[in-house]
Design a protein around this motif. Structure first.
Motif, PDB file in Angstrom:
ATOM      1  N   LEU A   9       0.831  -1.203   0.000  1.00  0.00           N
ATOM      2  CA  LEU A   9       0.000   0.000   0.000  1.00  0.00           C
ATOM      3  C   LEU A   9       0.867   1.255   0.000  1.00  0.00           C
ATOM      4  O   LEU A   9       0.546   2.243  -0.672  1.00  0.00           O
ATOM      5  N   GLY A  12       2.040   1.916  -3.414  1.00  0.00           N
ATOM      6  CA  GLY A  12       0.951   2.479  -4.211  1.00  0.00           C
ATOM      7  C   GLY A  12       0.738   3.959  -3.926  1.00  0.00           C
ATOM      8  O   GLY A  12       0.590   4.760  -4.856  1.00  0.00           O
ATOM      9  N   ARG A  13       0.720   4.331  -2.654  1.00  0.00           N
ATOM     10  CA  ARG A  13       0.511   5.743  -2.290  1.00  0.00           C
ATOM     11  C   ARG A  13       1.649   6.610  -2.825  1.00  0.00           C
ATOM     12  O   ARG A  13       1.415   7.713  -3.361  1.00  0.00           O
ATOM     13  N   LYS A  16       1.315   7.027  -6.563  1.00  0.00           N
ATOM     14  CA  LYS A  16       0.223   7.934  -6.914  1.00  0.00           C
ATOM     15  C   LYS A  16       0.646   9.387  -6.745  1.00  0.00           C
ATOM     16  O   LYS A  16       0.357  10.244  -7.600  1.00  0.00           O
ATOM     17  N   GLN A  17       1.342   9.671  -5.644  1.00  0.00           N
ATOM     18  CA  GLN A  17       1.818  11.036  -5.421  1.00  0.00           C
ATOM     19  C   GLN A  17       2.851  11.435  -6.482  1.00  0.00           C
ATOM     20  O   GLN A  17       2.818  12.550  -7.015  1.00  0.00           O
ATOM     21  N   MET A 196      -5.204  -3.445  -6.540  1.00  0.00           N
ATOM     22  CA  MET A 196      -5.184  -2.104  -5.942  1.00  0.00           C
ATOM     23  C   MET A 196      -5.581  -1.043  -6.963  1.00  0.00           C
ATOM     24  O   MET A 196      -4.783  -0.185  -7.325  1.00  0.00           O
ATOM     25  N   GLU A 198      -7.234   1.537  -6.737  1.00  0.00           N
ATOM     26  CA  GLU A 198      -7.185   2.908  -6.237  1.00  0.00           C
ATOM     27  C   GLU A 198      -5.805   3.536  -6.400  1.00  0.00           C
ATOM     28  O   GLU A 198      -5.659   4.766  -6.367  1.00  0.00           O
ATOM     29  N   TYR A 199      -4.773   2.689  -6.592  1.00  0.00           N
ATOM     30  CA  TYR A 199      -3.412   3.201  -6.746  1.00  0.00           C
ATOM     31  C   TYR A 199      -2.776   2.835  -8.092  1.00  0.00           C
ATOM     32  O   TYR A 199      -1.898   3.538  -8.579  1.00  0.00           O
TER      33      TYR A 199
END
Length: 425
Positions: A9, A12-13, A16-17, A196, A198-199
């Motif tokens: 996770l 992924g975060r 994304k950033q 995932m 969302e990412y």
């Protein structure tokens, strides 16, 4: 359904950033990062080979097949090709933000499409460590972020290459998290990445059929894929025999392990008696086993050279050997060749060797593959050879991206509408 781990996770975060920063990075900055990466690759050839030697030693000890060991090698030539790919990408025009097909509508508004990055892609690959550079460089050029998960057999090579990528990003003022390599060989990470959405915006698997089938089955994220490379070369009647022999030899024996090597040779009946003894002698000299239909078998058995010949089974027409083995079939002509290819091919790359322009055009139109070729080797089916700078993989899907996936395949289009105060009636 099992939840992704905290570590995955976090990847992924961070991706994304980083993707938001990459999407707005100026072309000059992205190109500087690519040129810096090429410089670092050339400056670290010996160091990279030391890390690569660890992977090769483990592969040999584990009894990995020779073609798989070959895929692991980071030779100076492979590293130089990676560096050239980075430079080729840097020299290409930046298509991000480009608006095309702008059209005036009766209402007064103008409607067009803008090319934009996909966002974050996950790349899951086996064996070839040079994929780390191909994926990273294309990600940088296309303004995306990526999460790379290489195979355990190349972990030391991949880590070494990823360190150079992050050095190049930082030196150019881009976020280091724009390219992240999964540092563990835990297979659970693959299951995390593909679930995932969302990412991660798209998953690109590059490896064996089992890996790609698993990802295609279980992914909750769109997938760009090809399952295997059962490529064909068809020798037509009429053809230039000398050229056909040269190309059919290269298409099979230039390198056995890539997905663009020819695995099946189709020969028109009108030239089979002349062509097959010529190519058979070359294959025999190089230790290539030939699995033949009855007609091809009879022609080759009559040759004076010692050849490794086997009757072809039905399964051979579907097979991606990745080895010095080729299936051979005599066909009536171009119509039967096309029908055979469309039935048995993996729709990757197929070629015709011919002197008949109409046959060539028919082949191009009717063969249902991602790359279709005339009078050249299937081994050219590759992003670098196509002038894409590099490739993230070869897609046999029919949507979004097909064939070698370069910059455009890692982008999307959004509609843009330009107006001057128009309102809808």
């Amino acid at each position: 359904m099992k939840m992704p781990t905290t570590d995955t996770l976090a990847l992924g975060r961070q991706a994304k950033q980083a993707s938001a920063l990459m999407a707005k990075a100026p072309a000059a900055v992205k190109n500087a990062a690519l040129r810096k990466l090429a410089e670092l690759l050339r400056a670290n050839v010996e160091a990279l080979q030391i890390d690569n030697a660890k992977d090769l030693a483990r592969a040999v000890t584990a009894g990995l097949a020779a073609p798989m060991v070959d895929r692991l090698k980071l030779s100076p030539k492979v590293i130089e090709t990676c560096a050239q790919g980075c430079e080729q990408l840097a020299a290409m025009a930046d298509i991000i933000g480009e608006i095309t097909a702008l059209r005036q509508q009766p209402s007064g508004i103008r409607v067009g499409q803008m090319r934009v990055p996909i966002g974050v892609f996950g790349m899951i690959f086996e064996s070839r460590p040079n994929v780390t550079i191909e994926a990273a460089s294309l990600s940088i050029k296309s303004g995306n972020a990526c999460i790379l998960r290489g195979g355990s057999e190349a972990i030391d090579s991949n880590k070494a290459l990823a360190r150079l990528v992050q050095q190049a990003l930082i030196a150019s003022g881009l976020p280091a998290d724009a390219v992240q390599l999964v540092q563990t060989t835990d297979r659970a990470v693959v299951g995390d990445l593909i679930t995932m959405p969302e990412y991660v915006d798209v998953i690109i698997p590059r490896g064996g059929k089992g890996l790609i089938e698993r990802i295609s089955r279980d992914a909750k994220v769109p997938v760009i894929k090809h399952l295997d490379g059962n490529c064909h070369t068809f020798v037509d009647n009429p053809c230039d025999l000398a050229m056909a022999v040269k190309v059919a030899d290269n298409a099979k024996t230039n390198k056995y392990s890539p997905c663009n090597a020819t695995e099946s040779l189709l020969v028109a009946r009108g030239v089979a008696a002349q062509f097959l003894p010529l190519i058979g002698a070359i294959y025999a000299a190089k230790g290539v086993e030939m699995r033949c239909d009855p007609e091809a078998l009879a022609l080759l058995q009559a040759c004076p050279q010692a050849m490794v010949l086997q009757p072809a089974l039905e399964s051979d027409w579907f097979e991606e050997y990745l080895a010095p083995i080729i299936s051979i079939k005599v066909v009536a002509g171009v119509d039967e060749a096309i029908a055979h290819i469309n039935q048995y091919s993996s729709h990757h790359t197929d070629a015709i060797l011919t002197r008949d322009h109409m046959h060539a055009q028919q082949f191009l139109r009717e063969v249902d593959s991602a790359s279709v070729m005339v009078n050249t080797s299937t081994r050219f089916a590759d992003g670098f050879e196509y002038g894409l700078g590099a490739e993230i993989g070869i897609s046999t899907d029919k949507f979004h991206a097909r064939g070698p996936v370069g910059i455009e395949g890692l982008t999307s289009l959004k509609y843009v509408v330009l107006g001057e105060g128009e309102v809808r009636a």
